[in-house]
Design an enzyme around this catalytic site. Structure first.
Site, PDB file in Angstrom:
ATOM      1  N   ARG A  47      54.812  91.870  27.154  1.00 46.12           N
ATOM      2  CA  ARG A  47      53.692  91.603  26.255  1.00 46.12           C
ATOM      3  C   ARG A  47      54.266  91.561  24.846  1.00 46.12           C
ATOM      4  NH1 ARG A  47      54.942  95.350  23.459  1.00 46.12           N
ATOM      5  NH2 ARG A  47      53.047  94.997  22.286  1.00 46.12           N
ATOM      6  N   GLY A  48      53.396  91.202  23.884  1.00 49.17           N
ATOM      7  CA  GLY A  48      53.888  90.986  22.521  1.00 49.17           C
ATOM      8  C   GLY A  48      54.185  89.506  22.360  1.00 49.17           C
ATOM      9  N   ALA A  49      53.674  88.938  21.269  1.00 51.99           N
ATOM     10  CA  ALA A  49      53.673  87.477  21.152  1.00 51.99           C
ATOM     11  C   ALA A  49      55.051  86.812  21.321  1.00 51.99           C
ATOM     12  CB  ALA A  49      53.033  87.085  19.820  1.00 51.99           C
ATOM     13  N   GLN A 197      49.609 100.819  23.712  1.00 49.95           N
ATOM     14  CA  GLN A 197      50.930 100.285  23.333  1.00 49.95           C
ATOM     15  C   GLN A 197      51.606 101.158  22.280  1.00 49.95           C
ATOM     16  OE1 GLN A 197      48.166  98.426  23.714  1.00 49.95           O
ATOM     17  NE2 GLN A 197      48.615  96.348  24.370  1.00 49.95           N
ATOM     18  N   ASP A 238      49.526  88.050  16.591  1.00 51.40           N
ATOM     19  CA  ASP A 238      49.552  87.175  17.773  1.00 51.40           C
ATOM     20  C   ASP A 238      49.299  85.725  17.410  1.00 51.40           C
ATOM     21  OD1 ASP A 238      48.870  90.002  18.823  1.00 51.40           O
ATOM     22  OD2 ASP A 238      49.699  88.855  20.495  1.00 51.40           O
ATOM     23  N   ASN A 248      45.432  90.047  15.706  1.00 49.77           N
ATOM     24  CA  ASN A 248      46.386  91.035  16.229  1.00 49.77           C
ATOM     25  C   ASN A 248      45.608  92.017  17.104  1.00 49.77           C
ATOM     26  OD1 ASN A 248      49.147  92.055  16.330  1.00 49.77           O
ATOM     27  ND2 ASN A 248      48.378  93.827  15.196  1.00 49.77           N
ATOM     28  N   LYS A 249      46.320  92.959  17.656  1.00 51.04           N
ATOM     29  CA  LYS A 249      45.735  93.905  18.612  1.00 51.04           C
ATOM     30  C   LYS A 249      44.431  94.512  18.105  1.00 51.04           C
ATOM     31  CE  LYS A 249      46.831  94.596  21.863  1.00 51.04           C
ATOM     32  NZ  LYS A 249      46.163  93.872  22.981  1.00 51.04           N
TER      33      LYS A 249
HETATM   34  O1  MRU Z   1      48.274  92.731  24.246  1.00 46.02           O
HETATM   35  P1  MRU Z   1      49.655  92.784  23.676  1.00 46.02           P
HETATM   36  O2  MRU Z   1      50.347  94.087  23.911  1.00 46.02           O
HETATM   37  O3  MRU Z   1      50.477  91.585  24.091  1.00 46.02           O
HETATM   38  O4  MRU Z   1      49.430  92.659  22.113  1.00 46.02           O
HETATM   39  C1  MRU Z   1      50.546  92.695  21.262  1.00 46.02           C
HETATM   40  C2  MRU Z   1      50.197  92.708  19.833  1.00 46.02           C
HETATM   41  O5  MRU Z   1      49.047  92.624  19.449  1.00 46.02           O
HETATM   42  C3  MRU Z   1      51.342  92.761  18.865  1.00 46.02           C
HETATM   43  O6  MRU Z   1      50.975  93.453  17.715  1.00 46.02           O
HETATM   44  C4  MRU Z   1      51.714  91.319  18.481  1.00 46.02           C
HETATM   45  O7  MRU Z   1      51.962  90.545  19.608  1.00 46.02           O
HETATM   46  C5  MRU Z   1      52.870  91.284  17.588  1.00 46.02           C
HETATM   47  S1  MRU Z   1      54.361  91.413  18.511  1.00 46.02           S
HETATM   48  C6  MRU Z   1      55.698  91.299  17.576  1.00 46.02           C
END
Ligand code: MRU
Length: 347
Positions: A47-49, A197, A238, A248-249
């Protein structure tokens, strides 16, 4: 330098660190097809963009390798299905679609060279994207670390670290770079309900690097700010719209409002691949809603009454006016707006 690889190519397959098992277990799962990678993305193995983007690129390459001995028509249609399957894995992080577009361009450039050759080119492109992501994060880190004073106490939300990228991280990359530059930085990590997370991943990742981290309940952020215990906020993104609105999250928007109330700078660290110029404002960003079971409990445990209605939007949108600066590989854009963001892409 982190001690783990979020993604690694081994024995002709993609290994991904299973982020669902952290921090209790550090295990790698092996993926050998686009379908398997898409399932891994949807189920949050990765996970994470930026990490999602890199994984999707490998998903395309894996499918090409798997189908390279098939007749050309079967190879072509199989790859088309791979692109579709991967594109449907998660909707919000634009890096996924950015990576798939780049793989499509590589595929188009290989037209007529044969499946074996095409598969090798797609794999080389996926490797290049992984390496580039780390280099970009390091550049963001250099630009962003100048914003942090020695001794700064930095609040972050979710995990925008090495685990969310190919390595080094975006928001945590800025912190890592500041620490590498000799600054004493301490991190306040929001636990980040409902998928935790912050509690599971950011806390673990920073511990691995011996960067001081204090975990708080999401709802404690305002209290700490009101007591003068937070010097800056840095989060990842994201998807950033053309006007600077940031998806973002879930919970990021609340942190941004609190930061403004307490005159604390609120920075967003993101590569250019996270900026979506096709979307005019945050209102147009697709926001993923996940299963309500992520809210009513965690893993095997349930705490809400059976049958209760729950909603689980997993991202929110912070308006550009609350963003003190965007930290990118091309430099820091203070008070981002449409014009300044367009300027970033002019080089
Ligand atoms: O649902 P996730 O864990 O994929 O969400 C991740 C986030 O919101 C991060 O803050 C975002 O992707 C930035 S990653 C460098």
């Amino acid at each position: 330098m982190t001690t783990f690889n979020t993604l690694r190519w081994r024995g002709g397959a993609l290994d991904m660190l299973d982020q669902r098992a952290l921090p209790e277990r550090c295990v790698y799962l092996s993926f050998d097809s686009a379908q398997a990678v898409a399932t891994g993305i949807r189920s949050m193995v990765v996970r994470g963009a930026p990490a999602i983007g890199c994984a999707a690129a490998y998903g395309v390459a894996l499918e090409a390798l798997r189908l390279r001995h098939e007749p050309q028509a079967a190879f072509d249609s199989g790859l088309e299905r791979a692109f579709e399957t991967l594109a449907q894995s998660r909707p919000t992080a634009v890096n996924l679609f950015w990576a798939l577009a780049r793989m499509r361009a590589t595929l188009a450039a290989q037209h007529g060279t044969g499946a074996e050759h095409t598969a090798a080119a797609l794999l080389a492109e996926a490797h290049a994207m992984l390496e580039e992501d780390i280099a970009i994060n390091r550049r963001m880190g250099q630009h962003g670390s100048a914003l942090l004073q020695d001794g700064a106490r930095v609040l972050t939300h979710c995990n925008a670290g090495a685990l969310a990228t190919a390595g080094h991280g975006t928001a945590l990359g800025v912190i890592r770079s500041a620490v590498e530059a000799g600054k004493k930085i301490s991190v306040i990590a929001d636990e980040t309900r409902p998928f935790l997370q912050g509690a599971r991943l950011t806390a673990w990742e920073l511990q691995q690097d011996n960067i001081p981290v204090t975990l708080i309940a999401d709802s404690a952020a305002g209290f700490l700010m009101s007591r003068g215990e937070v010097d800056a906020v840095i989060v990842g993104a994201d998807r950033v719209a053309a006007n600077g609105d940031v998806a973002n999250k879930i919970g990021t928007y609340s942190v941004a409002v609190l930061a403004r109330r307490h005159a604390i700078p609120f920075y967003v660290a993101c590569p250019l691949s996270t900026i979506d110029l096709k979307i005019a404002s945050g209102a147009g960003i697709p926001i993923e809603e996940r299963a309500p079971e992520e809210v009513t409990g965690y893993r095997e445990q349930r705490w809400a009454p059976a049958g209760v209605k729950a909603r689980n939007p997993v991202f929110d949108v912070t308006p550009a006016e609350l963003v003190s600066g965007l930290i990118t590989e091309r430099g820091v854009v203070l008070a981002p707006d449409r014009e300044k963001i367009a300027g970033l892409f002019r080089g």
